[in-house]
Design a protein around this motif. Structure first.
Motif: not given
Length: 357
Positions: A30-37
């Motif tokens: 649920g924290g996809g928007k915080f993930w850094k590619e």
């Protein structure tokens, strides 16, 4: 009972909708928007596990990116910290606390303070190491297998084990902190402590990196239990399933086992009343693997898609190096064990039954 949940949540719903009163250190997706590619693991491989996973509130509405997104080197410490806050409550009611670590699941990182403790040259290569499994066992293209280059080399396996051991070492230390808290708060003597885990990685055994196999190094999982009514230092070879933990724990604490539960309690084994539980146990993975292991040390594995069979005498071949399936002298043994497997498949309604011998 007060019932608490800590750590990785990888199932449907929320802990509070699955019987838990409270959570701490809840870690889920649920924290996809915080993930850094572009993040990479200890070996500079692209991270494929726990992408976007994040610490969060019980209802998931609040996210805590400041604690890290995805697996971090110190994540086991964070889970232990959360568990300790719950145990220090010392409620008047009895309690149940489930602490679910991510370690040693990939991605792997060297935990704080353990850099250099384990050296490549000191790592024992598995006795059943192979550069490559002799046939596609059903997961050659799986994510876990892609985490170690083909063909496997002893040097690469030693490098993997160096980090794998460090992650387990750190988790062990954090579990120690939890046990120390129980002791300091006067709760240890009246607490049943259970340790188990997911299936371990192959780490080069039989040429495999992942956990999707029926070999002993994977299908067997750790199980350690201590507490009132359990003889310290005792061991058992009884064959059990982890799914039997629910009725077993109910049995141990005197709670009624719901009528809908079909799993069988193995509490009599733990109390020393018997040394047997299942004469035969069975394993499976997708539609590619079926396994039966008898309590006298024989194992038969069937690979329906690969059209392969393996028969091992674990009494004389614990590392499963000698396949006896095509040995004429073992024809009757294979036939009798295959009949057990077929009977179990029929009983459980296995959809691939028609493809077995």
């Amino acid at each position: 009972y007060e019932s608490w949940y800590v750590g990785k949540w990888h199932t449907s719903g929320r802990p509070t909708s699955r019987g838990f009163n409270d959570v701490a250190g809840l870690f889920s997706s649920g924290g996809g928007k915080f993930w850094k590619e572009g993040q990479r693991d200890w070996k500079n491989f692209p991270i494929t596990g726990y992408r976007g996973w994040i610490f969060q509130s019980a209802d998931g509405k609040q996210k805590y990116p400041e604690m890290g997104v995805g697996v971090t080197p110190d994540i086991s410490e964070k889970f232990a910290d959360a568990a300790i806050t719950l145990l220090e409550r010392k409620p008047d009611k009895p309690w149940f606390c489930c602490v679910n670590f991510t370690a040693p699941h990939d991605p792997l990182f060297i935990p704080p303070g353990l850099g250099g403790k384990y050296k490549n040259e000191d790592m024992p290569v598995p006795e059943n190491f192979l550069p490559e499994h002799p046939f596609d066992h059903g997961n050659f293209s799986g994510r876990d297998e892609a985490l170690l280059d083909w063909p496997r080399t002893k040097e690469a396996v030693q490098d993997l084990l160096r980090v794998y051991y460090a992650v387990i070492d750190d988790m062990d230390a954090q579990i120690g902190r939890i046990l120390e808290t129980l002791e300091k708060t006067g709760q240890l003597k009246n607490t049943i402590v259970i340790f188990s885990s997911d299936h371990g990685m192959g780490c080069g055994s039989h040429g495999l990196r992942g956990k999707q196999s029926q070999y002993e190094h994977t299908i067997n999982v750790p199980f350690v239990i201590a507490g009132p009514g359990i003889e310290p230092g005792s061991k058992s070879d009884a064959q059990i399933y982890l799914r039997e933990l629910y009725p077993t724990t109910c049995d141990l604490v005197g709670a009624e086992i719901p009528g809908a539960v079909t799993a069988k309690s193995f509490a009599p084994v733990l109390r020393g009343e018997t040394d047997k539980h299942h004469a035969d146990i069975f394993g499976y993975f997708t539609d590619t693997q079926r396994m039966v292991r008898t309590d006298d040390g024989w194992k038969l594995i069937h690979y329906p898609k690969a059209e392969r069979w393996q028969l091992f005498d674990l009494n004389t071949d614990p590392h499963e190096l000698k396949n006896l399936a095509d040995d004429p002298a073992m024809a009757e043994k294979r036939k009798s064990i295959a009949a057990k497997l077929a009977a179990w498949q029929k009983e459980t309604g296995d959809p691939i039954l028609e493809k077995t011998e």
